[in-house]
Enzyme design. Structure first.
Site, PDB file in Angstrom:
ATOM      1  N   GLU A 163     -35.551 -29.387 -24.645  1.00 30.63           N
ATOM      2  CA  GLU A 163     -34.899 -30.017 -23.511  1.00 30.63           C
ATOM      3  C   GLU A 163     -34.400 -28.944 -22.529  1.00 30.63           C
ATOM      4  O   GLU A 163     -33.973 -27.863 -22.936  1.00 30.63           O
ATOM      5  CB  GLU A 163     -33.717 -30.870 -23.981  1.00 30.63           C
ATOM      6  N   HIS A 192     -42.531 -28.187 -42.344  1.00 28.71           N
ATOM      7  CA  HIS A 192     -42.797 -29.534 -42.832  1.00 28.71           C
ATOM      8  C   HIS A 192     -43.869 -29.465 -43.898  1.00 28.71           C
ATOM      9  O   HIS A 192     -44.937 -28.880 -43.688  1.00 28.71           O
ATOM     10  CB  HIS A 192     -43.258 -30.456 -41.694  1.00 28.71           C
ATOM     11  N   ARG A 229     -43.458 -35.010 -41.548  1.00 26.90           N
ATOM     12  CA  ARG A 229     -43.634 -36.192 -40.698  1.00 26.90           C
ATOM     13  C   ARG A 229     -44.601 -35.870 -39.563  1.00 26.90           C
ATOM     14  O   ARG A 229     -44.863 -34.702 -39.252  1.00 26.90           O
ATOM     15  CB  ARG A 229     -42.289 -36.648 -40.118  1.00 26.90           C
ATOM     16  N   THR A 230     -45.089 -36.918 -38.929  1.00 24.99           N
ATOM     17  CA  THR A 230     -45.873 -36.792 -37.706  1.00 24.99           C
ATOM     18  C   THR A 230     -44.938 -36.988 -36.520  1.00 24.99           C
ATOM     19  O   THR A 230     -44.084 -37.877 -36.521  1.00 24.99           O
ATOM     20  CB  THR A 230     -46.991 -37.851 -37.672  1.00 24.99           C
ATOM     21  N   HIS A 231     -45.092 -36.140 -35.492  1.00 26.28           N
ATOM     22  CA  HIS A 231     -44.269 -36.241 -34.289  1.00 26.28           C
ATOM     23  C   HIS A 231     -45.075 -36.867 -33.156  1.00 26.28           C
ATOM     24  O   HIS A 231     -46.305 -36.735 -33.097  1.00 26.28           O
ATOM     25  CB  HIS A 231     -43.779 -34.861 -33.856  1.00 26.28           C
ATOM     26  N   SER A 267     -37.057 -30.969 -40.060  1.00 25.26           N
ATOM     27  CA  SER A 267     -37.039 -29.510 -39.986  1.00 25.26           C
ATOM     28  C   SER A 267     -35.733 -28.965 -40.568  1.00 25.26           C
ATOM     29  O   SER A 267     -34.646 -29.424 -40.224  1.00 25.26           O
ATOM     30  CB  SER A 267     -37.171 -29.055 -38.525  1.00 25.26           C
ATOM     31  N   SER A 316     -37.563 -36.545 -32.894  1.00 27.15           N
ATOM     32  CA  SER A 316     -38.023 -37.440 -33.965  1.00 27.15           C
ATOM     33  C   SER A 316     -36.991 -38.547 -34.179  1.00 27.15           C
ATOM     34  O   SER A 316     -36.085 -38.734 -33.369  1.00 27.15           O
ATOM     35  CB  SER A 316     -38.224 -36.649 -35.266  1.00 27.15           C
ATOM     36  N   ASN A 323     -28.792 -25.539 -33.698  1.00 27.94           N
ATOM     37  CA  ASN A 323     -28.483 -24.685 -32.554  1.00 27.94           C
ATOM     38  C   ASN A 323     -27.691 -25.487 -31.540  1.00 27.94           C
ATOM     39  O   ASN A 323     -27.714 -26.734 -31.557  1.00 27.94           O
ATOM     40  CB  ASN A 323     -29.775 -24.180 -31.888  1.00 27.94           C
TER      41      ASN A 323
END
Length: 268
Positions: free
Chosen positions: A189, A67, A88-90, A35, A208, A231
Site C-alpha cells: 500500500e 507459504h 493459500r492462494t492470493h 505469512s 488476504s 511492520n
C-alpha cells in the site's frame, strides 16, 4: 471459451478426496496459515496425515515465500479433526476469487464448522510493534472482488465471531482487536492508501483474508481472524517494506504464536 468448473462442486470433489486420504468421515475445523505463521504451527497436535495440496482437485501450489504447499490433518486433545492449510492462494496471482477461497470451501464441504484464518500485515496502531498478534473484529474489502456470484446475500454483520474472539482471549488475554483492510496487491500500500484505510476505520492492512471470510460465512462457518503485525504500514515507520521482514517478524513471534495456536487447538 472454455467452460469454468462449478466452484462448489470442485470443493465437494476436493473434500471427498481429502477425507478419503485421511480415512475420516468428516473434519471439525480448519486453520489457514498466513505469512509468518508456518514455523509457529509446526508440530502442533497429533498429525494424522499431511497431503500436498496439488494432490487434491482444484488446488495449485502456493507461490509466496513462507507459504507451504500442504494440508495437514491434526487430532486435537478434544478428539476433533482440524485441517491446517500451510499456504493459500492470493487474489494477485490472477487465478480469480474462487481459487482464493477454494481451501475454505473444501474445508466446509468436508464438515468444518469453524475457521481460523491468519495473515501477516501492516499495522496502523503504533502500539502494535512487529510480532504483535491482533484479533480481527471486522474487515473492509477494497479488492473490488468477491467469491460470491449471483443472488447470494450473505450477512456479514458479525463476520468474525465474538464468541471465538473471547475464546482466543481466554488463551491469550493480551490480544487486542482491529479492523483489517484487504487490498488487491501484490504492491504494498502507498502511504496515501494507508491514510485512507485509517480514515475508513481500518487498523490493519494486507492482501488476504477478507475474501476467505466471505466464503466461510456463506458456508455457515464461524470465523476467527488473527493478524500478525509484521511492520508499521507504509508511511508510518519511515522504512521501506519488503517480504523478508514479514518472515523475520513471524520468526520472532514464534513463542507467542505457538502458545496461541496450541491453546486454540485445545478449545476449538
Amino acid at each position: 471459451m472454455t467452460e469454468q468448473p462449478d466452484p462448489y462442486a470442485l470443493a465437494t470433489d476436493a473434500a471427498s478426496a481429502l477425507t478419503k486420504r485421511l480415512g475420516v468421515p468428516a473434519v471439525d475445523a480448519a486453520i489457514v496459515l498466513g505469512s509468518g505463521w508456518a514455523t509457529a504451527a509446526a508440530d502442533l497436535g497429533e498429525t494424522l496425515a499431511e497431503i500436498p495440496l496439488t494432490d487434491l482437485p482444484g488446488f495449485a501450489a502456493p507461490v509466496v515465500a513462507g507459504h507451504g504447499g500442504t494440508v495437514r490433518a491434526l487430532r486435537t486433545p478434544a478428539d476433533r479433526i482440524v485441517l491446517c492449510f500451510t499456504g493459500r492462494t492470493h487474489l494477485y496471482e490472477g487465478r480469480g476469487a474462487h481459487a482464493v477461497v477454494h481451501g475454505v470451501r473444501t474445508a466446509a464441504a468436508a464438515g468444518a464448522r469453524r475457521l481460523v484464518v491468519t495473515n501477516g500485515c501492516g499495522g496502523l496502531n503504533p502500539a502494535w510493534g512487529p510480532g504483535t498478534p491482533v484479533l480481527i473484529r471486522d474487515h473492509i474489502n477494497l479488492t473490488g472482488a468477491t467469491p460470491l456470484v449471483g443472488p447470494r446475500f450473505v450477512d456479514l454483520t458479525q463476520a468474525y465471531s465474538p464468541q471465538l474472539r473471547d475464546l482466543a482471549r481466554s488463551v491469550d488475554p493480551g490480544l487486542d482487536e482491529g479492523v483489517y483492510v484487504q487490498f488487491h496487491g501484490p504492491a504494498y500500500e502507498t502511504p496515501a492508501e494507508v491514510r485512507m484505510a485509517g480514515i475508513l476505520g481500518g487498523s490493519l492492512v494486507g492482501m488476504s483474508t477478507a475474501l476467505e471470510t466471505i466464503a466461510a460465512r456463506e458456508a455457515g462457518m464461524d470465523v476467527l481472524g488473527i493478524s500478525l503485525v509484521t511492520n508499521a504500514a507504509a508511511g508510518l515507520g519511515g522504512e521501506t517494506l519488503n517480504h523478508a521482514e514479514v518472515i523475520e517478524a513471524g520468526a520472532r513471534a514464534v513463542p507467542r504464536l505457538r502458545t496461541l495456536l496450541s491453546g486454540l487447538l485445545e478449545v476449538l
